[in-house]
Design an enzyme around this catalytic site. Sequence first.
Site, PDB file in Angstrom:
ATOM      1  N   LYS A 144      39.593  24.626-160.989  1.00 35.96           N
ATOM      2  CA  LYS A 144      39.085  23.926-161.533  1.00 35.96           C
ATOM      3  C   LYS A 144      38.201  24.213-162.648  1.00 35.96           C
ATOM      4  O   LYS A 144      37.145  25.029-161.889  1.00 35.96           O
ATOM      5  CB  LYS A 144      38.065  22.832-160.032  1.00 35.96           C
ATOM      6  CG  LYS A 144      37.874  21.488-160.350  1.00 35.96           C
ATOM      7  CD  LYS A 144      37.532  21.015-158.819  1.00 35.96           C
ATOM      8  CE  LYS A 144      35.938  19.689-159.522  1.00 35.96           C
ATOM      9  NZ  LYS A 144      35.964  19.250-158.014  1.00 35.96           N
ATOM     10  N   SER A 219      37.245  14.943-157.095  1.00 29.46           N
ATOM     11  CA  SER A 219      36.918  14.967-158.799  1.00 29.46           C
ATOM     12  C   SER A 219      37.872  16.630-159.079  1.00 29.46           C
ATOM     13  O   SER A 219      38.064  16.969-159.845  1.00 29.46           O
ATOM     14  CB  SER A 219      35.628  15.745-159.135  1.00 29.46           C
ATOM     15  OG  SER A 219      34.556  16.620-158.264  1.00 29.46           O
ATOM     16  N   SER A 243      35.999  15.490-152.716  1.00 27.14           N
ATOM     17  CA  SER A 243      36.202  15.433-154.275  1.00 27.14           C
ATOM     18  C   SER A 243      37.682  16.029-153.842  1.00 27.14           C
ATOM     19  O   SER A 243      38.415  16.137-154.693  1.00 27.14           O
ATOM     20  CB  SER A 243      35.078  15.944-155.127  1.00 27.14           C
ATOM     21  OG  SER A 243      34.292  15.501-154.944  1.00 27.14           O
TER      22      SER A 243
END
Length: 539
Positions: A144, A219, A243
């Site tokens: 990420k 996310s 997330s």
Amino acid sequence: MVHIYVCIIKKSLHQNVLIMHIIGRKFLRSLLWILGLFVNPIIYLLNCRGKKTVPPITNPLLTISAAELAKRIRERKLKSEDVIKAYIERCKEVNPIINAVVEPRYDIALTEAKNIDQMIASGTHSIEQLEKIYPLLGIPITVKESIAVAGMSNEAGRFRSKRIPAVKDADCIAQVRAAGAIPLLVSNTPELCMCWETFNYVTGTTKNPYDTRKTVGGSSGGEAALISSGASLIGIGSDIAGSLRLPAMYTGIFGHKPTPYAVSTDGHKPYCTYEEWNEVFILGPMTRYAEDLPLILNVLKNPKGPNLQLEKKVPIEEIKFFFMEGDGSGATNEINSDMYDAIHRVIRYLENKQIKVQKANLKKLKYCFEVSVLNLLRLEGVETIFSKPGNPSEWRSVSKEFFKKIFGLSKSTFTCIAYGFLKKLSRLIPKSDYEKAIKINQELKTEFMDLLQDNGVCLYPTFIKNAPFHYDYISHLMDFTYLFMFNSLGLPATNCPVGIAMNGLPIGIQVVASPGCDHLLFSVAKELENAFGGWIPPS
């Protein structure tokens, strides 16, 4: 609306808690329902056409678990270079469809793979030594973008006029590199990870590989999309309000939120100076195969963190099972028929194996919405778009950024700006209310731990439904309690895929355990993978 929201939370923890508990929540749900009347038709019109899925996986190297690939590479049955090439080709094939890659490092990764192959061929280490020293040797990994990979973009979706790459690896990236893993790229995330939709003004919107009209959540949505597409094998995401688990559910993969403090968060954006930040925020693994969860977490775990006993294998028959279909609070919407069926298919499977599954009844669970929200809002020193460089506690004007947004001059997303207003208003809540919330939160955590102890797990919905259209999260803000309540409580939780719904999208459930009992979740994840097929390719 935000001011009313804060006031209701404030009142709900006062003496008149029962009345506000009912009226306040119904009022908030009504507001969101009315908002949905205006927003949902627009969302549908924007997303009703243009469905695409990623092409089928044709290279068999892409369907082998990390544990098995590492074994074959150590034994010289496969070359790391061939594996890395296969994943690079798949990334290039699917990214134009899903839009998940922020910045690749393909050429460097290939060079690193060749060096690994040469090292193995030299015979310097035995196979046993390689397994012990380099458990991820030659394996591709994606990260990420909010987690620092030296030399790569590390802005967490923020717009910058000048590229400033990460100077050094985050702690966890240094650990996976030391274990022999090869980072392929950094993946998309909403701005500062502050949204359940993976969108920012730099990379754009990441799309679901099963249906590009549908969201991947957020996310950690870039990671989820790549892993599910077969363009990544294992990834590292972060989780403060679901997330990591929500994108995993929406894309049919495993996503694990570990026990607090189990993985170092140094090197993540946004960062926080609040001492209890790591009680609710943590990094964790996302994988296609259940057997890879303990493999990667064993590498990621913080040497100074809690003892996770990941090597401990517990037979499924020795685990106590409980389940809940929701919090029963009236704050959240009830799960839909697909999610209800998923929970009960798992229950029936376990009962057919003569394993008793009991319905749990936790008295304090009805307060989880207010308590979880307050527990997150009380965090100070969180890096935001308003933070001044080097001092996240000192903010520039929130109103100024809001007006810039109205006139189309802001480079920040709406959710980041809205957080500024919510955080400012949260400071109007008396300290005593936060103290009450902390107390109830601890009592609820104690209820969970007394129920589960060190040999029990709870089956719980990951969310109320599977992947909706892009931006549908707006009318479901209260429903994310299904996820962030476990951040507030500090309990490890794993999303486990358990099939495909009639609409062709994955379904998953959360499995929750007491702190330090992550190994129980991995045993259950493996069992459910065997029973329900685990990850099922999008095509």
